[in-house]
Write a protein that holds these residues in place. Structure first.
Motif, PDB file in Angstrom:
ATOM      1  N   VAL A   4      34.910  17.718 -21.491  1.00  0.00           N
ATOM      2  CA  VAL A   4      33.548  17.199 -22.326  1.00  0.00           C
ATOM      3  C   VAL A   4      32.830  18.562 -23.042  1.00  0.00           C
ATOM      4  N   THR A   5      32.310  17.949 -24.161  1.00  0.00           N
ATOM      5  CA  THR A   5      31.583  19.459 -24.646  1.00  0.00           C
ATOM      6  C   THR A   5      30.125  19.198 -24.592  1.00  0.00           C
ATOM      7  N   LEU A   6      29.542  19.987 -23.904  1.00  0.00           N
ATOM      8  CA  LEU A   6      28.071  19.775 -23.629  1.00  0.00           C
ATOM      9  C   LEU A   6      27.110  20.365 -25.008  1.00  0.00           C
TER      10      LEU A   6
ATOM     11  N   ALA B 271      33.719  31.063 -26.039  1.00  0.00           N
ATOM     12  CA  ALA B 271      33.804  29.516 -25.483  1.00  0.00           C
ATOM     13  C   ALA B 271      34.358  29.583 -24.124  1.00  0.00           C
ATOM     14  N   THR B 272      33.422  28.868 -23.285  1.00  0.00           N
ATOM     15  CA  THR B 272      33.715  28.720 -21.853  1.00  0.00           C
ATOM     16  C   THR B 272      34.152  27.378 -21.721  1.00  0.00           C
ATOM     17  N   ILE B 273      34.960  27.072 -20.614  1.00  0.00           N
ATOM     18  CA  ILE B 273      35.654  25.792 -19.790  1.00  0.00           C
ATOM     19  C   ILE B 273      35.403  25.910 -18.506  1.00  0.00           C
ATOM     20  N   THR B 274      34.189  25.233 -18.151  1.00  0.00           N
ATOM     21  CA  THR B 274      33.753  25.172 -16.802  1.00  0.00           C
ATOM     22  C   THR B 274      34.561  24.039 -15.922  1.00  0.00           C
ATOM     23  N   LEU B 275      35.508  24.397 -14.769  1.00  0.00           N
ATOM     24  CA  LEU B 275      36.013  23.445 -14.042  1.00  0.00           C
ATOM     25  C   LEU B 275      35.045  22.600 -13.200  1.00  0.00           C
TER      26      LEU B 275
ATOM     27  N   HIS C 215      32.140  23.988 -22.577  1.00  0.00           N
ATOM     28  CA  HIS C 215      32.853  22.848 -22.298  1.00  0.00           C
ATOM     29  C   HIS C 215      32.980  22.508 -20.879  1.00  0.00           C
ATOM     30  N   VAL C 216      33.171  21.378 -20.337  1.00  0.00           N
ATOM     31  CA  VAL C 216      33.453  21.268 -19.074  1.00  0.00           C
ATOM     32  C   VAL C 216      34.666  20.256 -18.676  1.00  0.00           C
TER      33      VAL C 216
END
Ligand SMILES: *Cc1c(COP(=O)(O)O)cnc(C)c1O
Length: 432
Positions: A87-89, A374-378, A94-95
């Protein structure tokens, strides 16, 4: 493939022993003797592969020598029966939602794969496999659900009476069949002590064919690396993500490191914790100081001596400099986490659970320091699992409870009460 202890490379075992024994006798952790890499073709087509195909490729590199391809595919497909949407906030923010499995936490990936692999490893044995697990909440539910109705297995889950949430208790105590909940009059540490005492009693452990299902088991880590690859491929080509991992025992982050070793292009990792910040402090200072944990609202991360730390060190050859070049640490207290839950709701109309909220904070601080990244938070748990915190911050009814959690409320609890006494526990176990 052979596996060796992180503490003694001369101690080597095969797959069955590494998975069923789980812990080497020297108290290290099992790692493959050499870390596998994929077929050369994999990284030229990975962006076009499905989640399942990525799982097949990773699993076959690790376990393909020991498990026939068709059986391994069945294990992977059975594990990945739900998706992990990205999901892109906001741009770059990103999550990765890892909570769409049966117990609404990322632990479903590891537990489901482990249950299937253990069942395969013990197929044809005429002895029942007895899984013992102590839980402070999430692990027990994921393990119970994963082993429910798996032939040839039974599970005893020890949980501290009155110290897990109502819905967590229902996840442990309502399945029945081969899943047995033991309600211990004591703390989580007592539960762990009882489990350990059973394993240390070699005669009992041998007779009951005991095995452990906690996150030191390599079979839980490998499937967790699937979703790092699956999510990274959804970003535009050329963008290497920074993975932000809300961490407790650091199994999830270690799985990310395995994905990197496998060849996944990543810019780095952020180890995000609550005030139990032993690893962020190590990354800052070079000095590792485990200590008793402190209770927080992100309680699945309340760990003072992370059990996968040996593996992280092994992956960097014991070098602090190498580790901190890849992993950045950050930590946040409960008040800041509560404020983040409110901010994410008001900015993005998104309900983020307290664990992912810690990650989201760390991701924001990382992007502020490194513009353009770009971050992807788990997102490790569904917000409904922590309904009290969520409703305190966002108001009653703010989070919809998924039906598979809601229906548990009416199921009757079945649990065996136990005292926290080792002798009594072992005597009880011996009669089962
Ligand atoms: C278990 C858990 C964590 C911590 O994961 P580790 O692999 O132990 O670091 C984080 N968030 C949630 C919701 C969990 O259940």
């Amino acid at each position: 493939m052979l596996y060796q202890s992180t503490r003694n490379p001369a101690h080597k075992v095969d797959l069955k022993e590494a998975i069923l024994r789980s812990l080497p006798p020297d108290n290290g952790l099992y790692m493959p003797v050499s870390l596998p890499t994929p077929d050369p073709a994999f990284w030229s087509c990975w962006r076009d592969l499905s989640f399942q195909e990525i799982g097949h490729a990773v699993a076959s590199a690790y376990f393909g020598e020991d498990v026939p391809a068709a059986d391994l595919q069945e294990i992977v497909d059975g594990t990945l029966s739900f998706d992990a949407p990205l999901v892109t906030l906001a741009p770059g923010d990103h999550v990765l939602e890892l909570f769409h499995g049966p117990t609404l936490a990322f632990k479903d990936f590891g537990a489901r794969f482990m249950a299937r692999l253990m069942a395969w490893l013990t197929r044809g044995d005429d002895r029942l496999l007895t899984v013992l697990v102590a839980t402070s909440g999430d692990t027990g539910g994921a393990v119970a659900s994963a082993f429910h109705q798996v032939p040839g297995t039974r599970v005893f889950i020890l949980y501290p009476k009155g110290k897990v949430s109502g819905l967590q208790e229902k996840q442990l105590t309502t399945l029945g069949g081969n899943i047995h909940a033991l309600e211990v009059d004591g703390t989580f540490d007592d539960c762990q002590r009882l489990v350990k005492s059973a394993f240390l009693d070699r005669a009992l452990a041998e007779r009951l064919n005991l095995t452990s299902a906690n996150s030191i088991n390599l079979a839980r880590l490998v499937p967790q690396s699937f979703y790092y690859i699956h999510s990274a491929r959804q970003l535009p080509e050329g963008i290497e993500p920074v993975f932000v991992v809300p961490s407790g025992n650091f199994g999830n982050l270690t799985a990310g490191l395995l994905a990197r070793q496998f060849g996944l292009p990543v810019r780095g990792f952020v180890a995000a914790t609550n005030c139990n910040d032993v690893v962020p402090a190590y990354l800052r200072s070079g000095s590792y100081q485990p200590r008793p944990s402190t209770a927080t609202i992100s309680n699945a991360m309340d760990v003072g001596a992370p059990s996968n730390f040996d593996r992280m060190q092994a992956l960097f050859g014991g070098s602090w400099e190498s580790m901190k070049a890849v992993i950045h640490g950050d930590a946040f207290d409960d008040d800041t986490t509560r404020a983040a839950i409110r901010t994410v709701k008001s900015l993005h109309d998104y309900e983020i659970d307290p664990h992912a909220a810690v990650g989201w904070l760390a991701a924001g601080r990382f992007r502020a320091k490194h513009p353009g990244s770009a971050t992807i938070t788990l997102a490790t748990a569904h917000p409904a699992k922590f309904i009290d915190v969520m409703e305190h911050e966002l108001g009653p009814g703010a989070v919809e409870i998924p039906e598979r959690l809601a229906i548990l409320a009416d199921r009757p609890k079945v649990a065996t009460p136990l005292t926290a006494d080792e002798t009594a526990f072992k005597a009880w176990l011996a009669e089962q």
